[in-house]
Motif scaffolding. Structure first.
Motif, PDB file in Angstrom:
ATOM      1  N   GLY A 167      45.588  -6.165 -45.355  1.00 29.79           N
ATOM      2  CA  GLY A 167      45.158  -4.846 -44.904  1.00 29.79           C
ATOM      3  C   GLY A 167      45.288  -4.680 -43.407  1.00 29.79           C
ATOM      4  N   GLU A 168      44.872  -5.704 -42.657  1.00 32.64           N
ATOM      5  CA  GLU A 168      44.970  -5.601 -41.206  1.00 32.64           C
ATOM      6  C   GLU A 168      46.425  -5.493 -40.769  1.00 32.64           C
ATOM      7  N   GLY A 169      47.323  -6.226 -41.449  1.00 31.39           N
ATOM      8  CA  GLY A 169      48.734  -6.191 -41.079  1.00 31.39           C
ATOM      9  C   GLY A 169      49.329  -4.806 -41.208  1.00 31.39           C
ATOM     10  N   VAL A 170      49.020  -4.119 -42.313  1.00 34.47           N
ATOM     11  CA  VAL A 170      49.577  -2.774 -42.535  1.00 34.47           C
ATOM     12  C   VAL A 170      48.964  -1.768 -41.572  1.00 34.47           C
ATOM     13  N   VAL A 171      47.626  -1.759 -41.471  1.00 36.12           N
ATOM     14  CA  VAL A 171      46.955  -0.817 -40.581  1.00 36.12           C
ATOM     15  C   VAL A 171      47.328  -1.098 -39.133  1.00 36.12           C
ATOM     16  N   ASN A 172      47.485  -2.371 -38.787  1.00 38.46           N
ATOM     17  CA  ASN A 172      47.879  -2.749 -37.431  1.00 38.46           C
ATOM     18  C   ASN A 172      49.257  -2.192 -37.087  1.00 38.46           C
ATOM     19  N   ASP A 173      50.235  -2.340 -37.993  1.00 36.06           N
ATOM     20  CA  ASP A 173      51.571  -1.810 -37.733  1.00 36.06           C
ATOM     21  C   ASP A 173      51.532  -0.300 -37.519  1.00 36.06           C
ATOM     22  N   ALA A 174      50.783   0.379 -38.380  1.00 37.78           N
ATOM     23  CA  ALA A 174      50.669   1.837 -38.249  1.00 37.78           C
ATOM     24  C   ALA A 174      50.035   2.213 -36.918  1.00 37.78           C
ATOM     25  N   THR A 175      48.951   1.520 -36.558  1.00 37.47           N
ATOM     26  CA  THR A 175      48.265   1.812 -35.296  1.00 37.47           C
ATOM     27  C   THR A 175      49.170   1.555 -34.108  1.00 37.47           C
ATOM     28  N   SER A 176      49.911   0.443 -34.138  1.00 39.60           N
ATOM     29  CA  SER A 176      50.802   0.099 -33.027  1.00 39.60           C
ATOM     30  C   SER A 176      51.898   1.138 -32.847  1.00 39.60           C
ATOM     31  N   VAL A 177      52.493   1.582 -33.961  1.00 41.11           N
ATOM     32  CA  VAL A 177      53.572   2.567 -33.874  1.00 41.11           C
ATOM     33  C   VAL A 177      53.041   3.916 -33.410  1.00 41.11           C
ATOM     34  N   VAL A 178      51.873   4.336 -33.945  1.00 37.37           N
ATOM     35  CA  VAL A 178      51.267   5.599 -33.494  1.00 37.37           C
ATOM     36  C   VAL A 178      50.947   5.520 -32.007  1.00 37.37           C
ATOM     37  N   LEU A 179      50.397   4.392 -31.583  1.00 38.63           N
ATOM     38  CA  LEU A 179      50.059   4.184 -30.176  1.00 38.63           C
ATOM     39  C   LEU A 179      51.310   4.214 -29.312  1.00 38.63           C
ATOM     40  N   PHE A 180      52.366   3.544 -29.771  1.00 41.93           N
ATOM     41  CA  PHE A 180      53.625   3.517 -29.030  1.00 41.93           C
ATOM     42  C   PHE A 180      54.216   4.917 -28.891  1.00 41.93           C
ATOM     43  N   ASN A 181      54.232   5.672 -29.984  1.00 42.33           N
ATOM     44  CA  ASN A 181      54.772   7.035 -29.928  1.00 42.33           C
ATOM     45  C   ASN A 181      53.939   7.933 -29.021  1.00 42.33           C
ATOM     46  N   ALA A 182      52.620   7.754 -29.052  1.00 42.03           N
ATOM     47  CA  ALA A 182      51.752   8.554 -28.189  1.00 42.03           C
ATOM     48  C   ALA A 182      52.015   8.243 -26.718  1.00 42.03           C
ATOM     49  N   ILE A 183      52.262   6.967 -26.420  1.00 44.76           N
ATOM     50  CA  ILE A 183      52.526   6.567 -25.035  1.00 44.76           C
ATOM     51  C   ILE A 183      53.847   7.134 -24.542  1.00 44.76           C
ATOM     52  N   THR A 184      54.896   7.014 -25.354  1.00 45.16           N
ATOM     53  CA  THR A 184      56.222   7.464 -24.920  1.00 45.16           C
ATOM     54  C   THR A 184      56.310   8.982 -24.792  1.00 45.16           C
ATOM     55  N   LYS A 185      55.478   9.709 -25.535  1.00 46.09           N
ATOM     56  CA  LYS A 185      55.551  11.176 -25.504  1.00 46.09           C
ATOM     57  C   LYS A 185      54.555  11.793 -24.530  1.00 46.09           C
ATOM     58  N   PHE A 186      53.664  10.981 -23.970  1.00 52.68           N
ATOM     59  CA  PHE A 186      52.586  11.510 -23.145  1.00 52.68           C
ATOM     60  C   PHE A 186      52.873  11.234 -21.678  1.00 52.68           C
ATOM     61  N   ASP A 187      52.500  12.161 -20.820  1.00 51.77           N
ATOM     62  CA  ASP A 187      52.681  11.989 -19.382  1.00 51.77           C
ATOM     63  C   ASP A 187      51.492  11.218 -18.818  1.00 51.77           C
ATOM     64  N   LEU A 188      51.754   9.960 -18.470  1.00 53.27           N
ATOM     65  CA  LEU A 188      50.683   9.098 -17.972  1.00 53.27           C
ATOM     66  C   LEU A 188      50.838   8.791 -16.480  1.00 53.27           C
ATOM     67  N   SER A 189      51.633   9.610 -15.787  1.00 54.71           N
ATOM     68  CA  SER A 189      51.908   9.323 -14.378  1.00 54.71           C
ATOM     69  C   SER A 189      50.663   9.467 -13.507  1.00 54.71           C
ATOM     70  N   ASP A 190      49.844  10.474 -13.782  1.00 52.42           N
ATOM     71  CA  ASP A 190      48.613  10.684 -13.008  1.00 52.42           C
ATOM     72  C   ASP A 190      47.413  10.524 -13.943  1.00 52.42           C
ATOM     73  N   MET A 191      47.103   9.284 -14.244  1.00 57.18           N
ATOM     74  CA  MET A 191      46.023   8.999 -15.199  1.00 57.18           C
ATOM     75  C   MET A 191      44.656   9.281 -14.588  1.00 57.18           C
ATOM     76  N   ASP A 192      43.864  10.079 -15.283  1.00 51.60           N
ATOM     77  CA  ASP A 192      42.480  10.295 -14.919  1.00 51.60           C
ATOM     78  C   ASP A 192      41.662  10.383 -16.210  1.00 51.60           C
ATOM     79  N   LEU A 193      40.373  10.673 -16.098  1.00 47.82           N
ATOM     80  CA  LEU A 193      39.500  10.691 -17.266  1.00 47.82           C
ATOM     81  C   LEU A 193      39.937  11.763 -18.267  1.00 47.82           C
ATOM     82  N   TYR A 194      40.320  12.936 -17.750  1.00 46.24           N
ATOM     83  CA  TYR A 194      40.720  14.026 -18.645  1.00 46.24           C
ATOM     84  C   TYR A 194      41.974  13.649 -19.432  1.00 46.24           C
ATOM     85  N   ILE A 195      42.960  13.064 -18.757  1.00 49.55           N
ATOM     86  CA  ILE A 195      44.201  12.664 -19.432  1.00 49.55           C
ATOM     87  C   ILE A 195      43.920  11.552 -20.434  1.00 49.55           C
ATOM     88  N   ALA A 196      43.030  10.615 -20.073  1.00 54.13           N
ATOM     89  CA  ALA A 196      42.685   9.525 -20.986  1.00 54.13           C
ATOM     90  C   ALA A 196      42.027  10.062 -22.255  1.00 54.13           C
TER      91      ALA A 196
END
Length: 517
Positions: A167-196
């Motif tokens: 279970g952890e392996g499947v959910v982990n893969d999904a979480t990692s890919v969702v996290l990766f896609n969110a990072i690549t599509k999000f503007d993190l150049s000026d990170m602050d609390l609101y952006i986080a």
């Protein structure tokens, strides 16, 4: 040579290698050290070395690895089969622990790997990396590959441990890919609390919508099959519809920018609970083995190709002048992976043991070690994400990106081969043959969703449960309480519409089609 003829020759050779992997893997099945994944990886390395030698050092690959090919064609059957064949009884009994490991644990590991890389990589002087690159590294190396460990564990002898690792392996893969896609599509150049906060909200929105889409497609498939009664004319149509709708769920998620992995996994769970019980006996047997076969071939293909692609000279050209940097970067990543997993396995296991009702199902220190060990190995998901971020179809002209690619390859090879070789003897020493085995069910697909074997109303234990249903029980045993209300809702509202175990099938006119043994 004509390009079409050359392509046909390449496909023929690769098909022959796949057959060789299957045969050799079968012969080595009882080996103390080797498993199917390592067999395919070693054959890939050997074949890649031979091609590299015969081509005069120009290439080690038969086919060119493309991350699009991996994500669109190879990954969906593996993840769908995982959801379709999962033992739902154990999976949902340990759902809170699995999701805490797979979601919270992955986020903790992501944070530690990203933070560690930002502090240690500048010391190596590998070149300029943006904050988005470091965060992407955290997501890439948070994606585990527990195939080696699952091939050793027996879910009948160690049902709790198997469900946690799986279970952890499947959910982990999904979480990692969702996290990766969110990072690549999000503007993190000026990170602050609101952006986080906005980033976190976007991440959980993707997670929730992906799950809902998978459930909806699974229910739609069950409703269509139950209503139109395909089996009256052709079982082929039933099988074709289930396969195509499973794939449609994944592609639809990708079209809308969601997580195809999460969508197709929950689509598999819903289909096995409803749609599978609405088809004829022949279709049940066919779909069960068709999904398992496609998943098996895809897994062997991935490890075989990763082994061949690892020797591609183009990836190592930029690190010839400073191989030490690549080695140290790989060591740093391996250490961060180990620390990241230990950081969340121990405290989350302790919390899980505190809220468990049955003391016999506590996660012991040996089981915690196995869960920790199972997540140390990295595989094709990490490689595909690294290619997607740092290269274009495996090629790069930036030395920093090239070093990250070679470091990823090194970590995957080392963790899969070295840790994988030690998995069998390690688990056999930690977990000797258990005499307390869980009674086997006819098939994982026939186990009612959320059934826990103790509080099933059909087993005559509902009276005891009803006397304890209260706010205190909801706090002390949330899984059991949720299960009870879910079963009532499922029996009263869902199964009469979507079918399922215990309800008359239009295709066969029978109940409880538990026919696969």
């Amino acid at each position: 040579m004509d390009p079409e003829t050359e392509f046909i020759d390449q496909i023929a050779l690769f098909a022959a290698l796949l057959c060789g992997c299957i045969v050799i893997g079968h012969l080595l099945e009882n080996s103390r050290w080797i498993n199917q994944s390592i067999t395919a990886l070693l054959i890939g390395l050997g074949t890649g070395g031979l091609i590299l030698f015969t081509s005069g050092g120009k290439s080690s690959r038969i086919l060119e690895f493309k991350q699009e090919f991996f994500f669109i064609y190879l990954l969906p059957p593996i993840i769908f089969n995982a959801g379709f064949q999962v033992k739902k009884k154990q999976f949902f009994r340990n759902f809170m622990t699995i999701t805490s490991f797979g979601v919270v644990g992955t986020l903790i590991s992501f944070g530690i790997i990203s933070f560690g890389a930002t502090r240690l990589f500048p010391i190596l002087d590998i070149g300029y990396l943006e904050i988005k690159d470091y965060l992407a590294l955290g997501a890439i190396f948070s994606a585990t590959d527990s195939v080696c460990t699952l091939q050793v564990l027996n879910q009948e002898e160690t049902p709790l441990l198997y469900s946690l690792v799986f279970g952890e392996g499947v959910v982990n893969d999904a979480t990692s890919v969702v996290l990766f896609n969110a990072i690549t599509k999000f503007d993190l150049s000026d990170m602050d609390l609101y952006i986080a906060l906005e980033f976190a909200a976007n991440f959980f929105k993707l997670f929730s919508l992906s799950t809902m889409l998978g459930v909806l497609v699974g229910l739609l498939c069950a409703f269509i099959i139950r209503t139109l009664y395909f089996g009256r004319h052709s079982t082929d149509r039933e099988v074709a519809l289930m396969i195509l709708m499973a794939y449609l769920s994944y592609i639809t998620a990708e079209v809308f920018g969601l997580s195809g992995i999460l969508t197709v996994f929950f689509c598999g769970i819903v289909m096995s609970h409803y749609a599978w019980h609405n088809v004829t006996h022949k279709s049940q047997v066919t779909t069960k083995h068709a999904f398992a076969t496609m998943s098996y071939i895809a897994e062997v293909f991935i490890f075989l190709y990763v082994g061949m692609d690892s020797l591609d000279v183009g990836k190592w050209r930029f690190v010839n002048d400073s191989p030490g940097k690549s080695i140290w970067a790989s060591i740093i990543l391996l250490v961060l992976i180990m620390i990241g997993r230990a950081t969340f396995i121990l405290p989350l296991s302790y919390i899980s043991n505190l809220i468990r009702r049955d003391r016999n199902e506590d996660i012991g220190i040996k089981q915690q070690f196995v869960v920790w060990w199972a997540g140390l190995m990295r595989g094709a998901v990490s490689i595909a994400l690294a290619y997607k971020k740092f290269t274009g179809s495996g090629q790069t002209i930036q030395p920093a990106n090239a070093l990250l690619i070679t470091s990823t390859i090194t970590v995957v090879l080392f963790s899969t081969i070295v840790f994988g070789l030690l998995t069998k003897p390690l688990i056999r020493r930690l977990l000797p043959q258990s005499s307390q085995t869980e009674p086997s069910s006819p098939t994982s697909s026939t186990t009612p969703l959320l059934e826990n074997g103790h509080d099933d109303p059909e087993n005559g234990n509902q009276g005891t449960l009803r006397t304890k249903l209260s706010l205190s029980m909801l706090l002390n045993s949330p899984t059991t309480t949720v299960h009870y209300y879910w079963r009532k809702f499922d029996d009263a509202c869902m199964r009469p519409i979507f079918g399922g175990s215990g309800f008359v099938s239009y295709a066969t006119g029978t109940r409880d089609m538990d026919v696969i043994h």
